[in-house]
Design a protein around this motif. Structure first.
Motif, PDB file in Angstrom:
ATOM      1  N   VAL A 195      43.939  78.559  81.687  1.00  0.00           N
ATOM      2  CA  VAL A 195      44.956  78.873  80.676  1.00  0.00           C
ATOM      3  C   VAL A 195      44.582  80.153  79.928  1.00  0.00           C
ATOM      4  O   VAL A 195      45.426  81.041  79.722  1.00  0.00           O
ATOM      5  CB  VAL A 195      45.124  77.688  79.701  1.00  0.00           C
ATOM      6  N   ALA A 196      43.319  80.273  79.541  1.00  0.00           N
ATOM      7  CA  ALA A 196      42.894  81.480  78.823  1.00  0.00           C
ATOM      8  C   ALA A 196      43.002  82.715  79.710  1.00  0.00           C
ATOM      9  O   ALA A 196      43.430  83.792  79.251  1.00  0.00           O
ATOM     10  CB  ALA A 196      41.465  81.306  78.322  1.00  0.00           C
ATOM     11  N   LEU A 197      42.635  82.596  80.980  1.00  0.00           N
ATOM     12  CA  LEU A 197      42.731  83.728  81.903  1.00  0.00           C
ATOM     13  C   LEU A 197      44.183  84.149  82.086  1.00  0.00           C
ATOM     14  O   LEU A 197      44.501  85.357  82.063  1.00  0.00           O
ATOM     15  CB  LEU A 197      42.127  83.344  83.257  1.00  0.00           C
ATOM     16  N   ALA A 198      45.074  83.183  82.248  1.00  0.00           N
ATOM     17  CA  ALA A 198      46.497  83.503  82.405  1.00  0.00           C
ATOM     18  C   ALA A 198      47.020  84.230  81.172  1.00  0.00           C
ATOM     19  O   ALA A 198      47.725  85.250  81.284  1.00  0.00           O
ATOM     20  CB  ALA A 198      47.290  82.228  82.656  1.00  0.00           C
ATOM     21  N   GLU A 199      46.676  83.707  79.999  1.00  0.00           N
ATOM     22  CA  GLU A 199      47.131  84.321  78.751  1.00  0.00           C
ATOM     23  C   GLU A 199      46.647  85.765  78.630  1.00  0.00           C
ATOM     24  O   GLU A 199      47.423  86.682  78.290  1.00  0.00           O
ATOM     25  CB  GLU A 199      46.625  83.505  77.554  1.00  0.00           C
ATOM     26  N   SER A 219      52.338  78.535  79.793  1.00  0.00           N
ATOM     27  CA  SER A 219      53.123  77.303  79.678  1.00  0.00           C
ATOM     28  C   SER A 219      53.845  76.970  80.981  1.00  0.00           C
ATOM     29  O   SER A 219      54.328  75.853  81.159  1.00  0.00           O
ATOM     30  CB  SER A 219      54.138  77.425  78.543  1.00  0.00           C
ATOM     31  N   LEU A 220      53.922  77.935  81.901  1.00  0.00           N
ATOM     32  CA  LEU A 220      54.590  77.716  83.181  1.00  0.00           C
ATOM     33  C   LEU A 220      53.646  77.216  84.271  1.00  0.00           C
ATOM     34  O   LEU A 220      54.094  76.846  85.362  1.00  0.00           O
ATOM     35  CB  LEU A 220      55.255  79.015  83.661  1.00  0.00           C
ATOM     36  N   LEU A 221      52.365  77.198  84.001  1.00  0.00           N
ATOM     37  CA  LEU A 221      51.381  76.885  85.034  1.00  0.00           C
ATOM     38  C   LEU A 221      51.572  75.491  85.628  1.00  0.00           C
ATOM     39  O   LEU A 221      51.537  75.311  86.856  1.00  0.00           O
ATOM     40  CB  LEU A 221      49.964  77.003  84.470  1.00  0.00           C
ATOM     41  N   ALA A 222      51.741  74.494  84.772  1.00  0.00           N
ATOM     42  CA  ALA A 222      51.828  73.121  85.271  1.00  0.00           C
ATOM     43  C   ALA A 222      53.005  72.953  86.223  1.00  0.00           C
ATOM     44  O   ALA A 222      52.869  72.344  87.300  1.00  0.00           O
ATOM     45  CB  ALA A 222      51.940  72.141  84.098  1.00  0.00           C
ATOM     46  N   ASP A 223      54.164  73.503  85.859  1.00  0.00           N
ATOM     47  CA  ASP A 223      55.329  73.411  86.734  1.00  0.00           C
ATOM     48  C   ASP A 223      55.140  74.232  88.004  1.00  0.00           C
ATOM     49  O   ASP A 223      55.517  73.805  89.104  1.00  0.00           O
ATOM     50  CB  ASP A 223      56.584  73.886  86.009  1.00  0.00           C
ATOM     51  N   ALA A 224      54.548  75.422  87.868  1.00  0.00           N
ATOM     52  CA  ALA A 224      54.384  76.306  89.019  1.00  0.00           C
ATOM     53  C   ALA A 224      53.462  75.708  90.074  1.00  0.00           C
ATOM     54  O   ALA A 224      53.669  75.908  91.276  1.00  0.00           O
ATOM     55  CB  ALA A 224      53.836  77.660  88.555  1.00  0.00           C
ATOM     56  N   SER A 241      47.276  67.938  89.489  1.00  0.00           N
ATOM     57  CA  SER A 241      46.527  66.751  89.054  1.00  0.00           C
ATOM     58  C   SER A 241      47.122  66.279  87.744  1.00  0.00           C
ATOM     59  O   SER A 241      47.851  67.021  87.069  1.00  0.00           O
ATOM     60  CB  SER A 241      45.041  67.074  88.854  1.00  0.00           C
ATOM     61  N   LYS A 242      46.802  65.050  87.367  1.00  0.00           N
ATOM     62  CA  LYS A 242      47.236  64.560  86.065  1.00  0.00           C
ATOM     63  C   LYS A 242      46.661  65.407  84.935  1.00  0.00           C
ATOM     64  O   LYS A 242      47.383  65.742  83.984  1.00  0.00           O
ATOM     65  CB  LYS A 242      46.882  63.088  85.902  1.00  0.00           C
ATOM     66  N   PRO A 243      45.358  65.763  84.970  1.00  0.00           N
ATOM     67  CA  PRO A 243      44.852  66.645  83.904  1.00  0.00           C
ATOM     68  C   PRO A 243      45.617  67.962  83.815  1.00  0.00           C
ATOM     69  O   PRO A 243      45.876  68.456  82.721  1.00  0.00           O
ATOM     70  CB  PRO A 243      43.385  66.857  84.297  1.00  0.00           C
ATOM     71  N   LEU A 244      45.973  68.548  84.964  1.00  0.00           N
ATOM     72  CA  LEU A 244      46.754  69.789  84.931  1.00  0.00           C
ATOM     73  C   LEU A 244      48.076  69.564  84.222  1.00  0.00           C
ATOM     74  O   LEU A 244      48.466  70.346  83.335  1.00  0.00           O
ATOM     75  CB  LEU A 244      47.013  70.298  86.351  1.00  0.00           C
ATOM     76  N   PRO A 280      49.776  72.216  79.607  1.00  0.00           N
ATOM     77  CA  PRO A 280      50.822  72.519  78.623  1.00  0.00           C
ATOM     78  C   PRO A 280      50.333  72.403  77.178  1.00  0.00           C
ATOM     79  O   PRO A 280      50.740  73.198  76.316  1.00  0.00           O
ATOM     80  CB  PRO A 280      51.896  71.467  78.918  1.00  0.00           C
ATOM     81  N   GLN A 281      49.472  71.410  76.912  1.00  0.00           N
ATOM     82  CA  GLN A 281      48.937  71.257  75.551  1.00  0.00           C
ATOM     83  C   GLN A 281      48.063  72.447  75.182  1.00  0.00           C
ATOM     84  O   GLN A 281      48.138  72.960  74.056  1.00  0.00           O
ATOM     85  CB  GLN A 281      48.138  69.964  75.443  1.00  0.00           C
ATOM     86  N   MET A 282      47.233  72.894  76.119  1.00  0.00           N
ATOM     87  CA  MET A 282      46.382  74.061  75.859  1.00  0.00           C
ATOM     88  C   MET A 282      47.220  75.306  75.623  1.00  0.00           C
ATOM     89  O   MET A 282      46.982  76.074  74.677  1.00  0.00           O
ATOM     90  CB  MET A 282      45.430  74.276  77.033  1.00  0.00           C
ATOM     91  N   ALA A 283      48.231  75.505  76.474  1.00  0.00           N
ATOM     92  CA  ALA A 283      49.067  76.703  76.354  1.00  0.00           C
ATOM     93  C   ALA A 283      49.811  76.733  75.030  1.00  0.00           C
ATOM     94  O   ALA A 283      50.004  77.800  74.426  1.00  0.00           O
ATOM     95  CB  ALA A 283      50.051  76.768  77.515  1.00  0.00           C
ATOM     96  N   ALA A 284      50.215  75.554  74.539  1.00  0.00           N
ATOM     97  CA  ALA A 284      50.973  75.468  73.285  1.00  0.00           C
ATOM     98  C   ALA A 284      50.067  75.276  72.071  1.00  0.00           C
ATOM     99  O   ALA A 284      50.578  75.162  70.948  1.00  0.00           O
ATOM    100  CB  ALA A 284      51.961  74.309  73.376  1.00  0.00           C
ATOM    101  N   SER A 285      48.742  75.235  72.298  1.00  0.00           N
ATOM    102  CA  SER A 285      47.788  74.923  71.212  1.00  0.00           C
ATOM    103  C   SER A 285      48.196  73.630  70.504  1.00  0.00           C
ATOM    104  O   SER A 285      48.121  73.519  69.281  1.00  0.00           O
ATOM    105  CB  SER A 285      47.703  76.078  70.208  1.00  0.00           C
ATOM    106  N   GLN A 286      48.616  72.658  71.286  1.00  0.00           N
ATOM    107  CA  GLN A 286      49.036  71.355  70.761  1.00  0.00           C
ATOM    108  C   GLN A 286      47.837  70.409  70.827  1.00  0.00           C
ATOM    109  O   GLN A 286      47.566  69.790  71.850  1.00  0.00           O
ATOM    110  CB  GLN A 286      50.197  70.794  71.586  1.00  0.00           C
TER     111      GLN A 286
END
Length: 296
Positions: free
Chosen positions: A194-198, A205-210, A218-221, A226-232
């Protein structure tokens, strides 16, 4: 509430123990509870559970006593400490431990409890997090006598979608160590991703769907990225300290049996670094903060 079902007891009304106890009550089981902080039992007593004053009192009426506690030291205290289960246990009762513990300590405690009271021990750590606990879809990996696991199976069917006997007492804990090695290393690499993509100008935020349906899925993905990308980072669904404890258990077990676990050893140090920065009680989604460039 049906009186034809066996009486149960539960110690440890935390993130996992609370929804698991709710499901047992909803299934009609008479349920006694103990928690170090009694206030956490209030919502369950409103549903018909009985809150007792000590772990020993859990053994008064229950046929099966269940634990879901923080670590090996807490389990040892609840079982063998003052007012502990050992003071009320008797032959014919079964202890089912959902906690994630050191395998060797589990075997030692099981042998001591059996010798002192005649109560058998079944280690049954779970995977699936709080969503799995709430929906009854946990994966349960068990160690213990086959007859004990079959005795518990109809009850645990209300908590998990799968119960697998992995071997004798302690085998469930070894399996949970393997599970946590995969989960923790996955969480750490997802934080890097997530950090590398950013930092590369890609919408993380598109990674999980892509990546859904591909080999990286995976379930963790799907949950963490999405939580990491949104800082949730709230609400906390599990804790960094839990993954750190389990990684430390993995490294210790690898030394005991002579296995090599270099990735898990590195993961433990990265998790410890993150925890030392004030994140021990935070959700593992906060791991992305390890790799994000500081704002200027």
């Amino acid at each position: 509430m049906s009186t034809s079902l066996p009486a149960l007891a539960f110690a440890g009304i935390g993130l996992m123990g609370l929804p698991m106890s709710r499901r047992l009550l909803a299934a009609g089981y008479p349920l006694s509870l103990w928690n170090r902080t009694p206030d956490k039992c209030v919502s369950l007593t409103a549903q018909g559970a009985l809150c007792v004053a000590s772990p020993a009192e859990l053994c008064t009426d229950a046929n099966i006593i269940m634990l879901c506690l923080a670590n090996t030291e807490v389990v040892r205290e609840v079982v063998f400490g003052p007012g502990g289960i050992v003071e009320g246990a008797r032959p014919g009762q079964l202890l089912v431990d959902f906690s994630s513990l050191e395998p060797a300590a589990t075997r030692e405690m099981a042998a001591e409890l059996l010798a002192r009271t005649g109560m058998h021990w079944m280690d049954a750590p779970v995977s699936g997090g709080t969503p799995g606990a709430a929906s009854g879809s946990l994966a349960i990996m068990a160690g213990g006598r086959e007859e004990d696991i079959e005795r518990a199976r109809p009850i645990l069917a209300h908590l998990g979608q799968r119960l697998t006997r992995m071997g004798d007492v302690g085998a469930g804990q070894v399996t949970k160590v393997c599970n946590q090695m995969i989960v923790a290393c996955n969480a750490l690499v997802l934080a890097e991703v997530v950090a590398l993509a950013e930092q590369s100008g890609v919408d993380a935020s598109l990674l999980a769907d892509a990546l859904a349906g591909g080999f990286a899925d995976s379930k963790p993905l799907q949950i963490l990225a999405p939580q990491m990308a949104a800082s949730q980072f709230e609400p906390v669904k599990w804790h960094v300290r839990t993954l750190l404890k389990d990684l430390d258990t993995a490294v210790k077990l690898s030394r005991e049996v002579g296995a090599a676990t270099p990735l898990s050893g590195l993961a433990a140090q990265l998790m410890r670094l993150h925890g030392s920065q004030g994140h021990l009680e935070h959700d593992p989604a906060t791991l992305v903060q390890l790799y994000r460039q500081p704002e200027v």
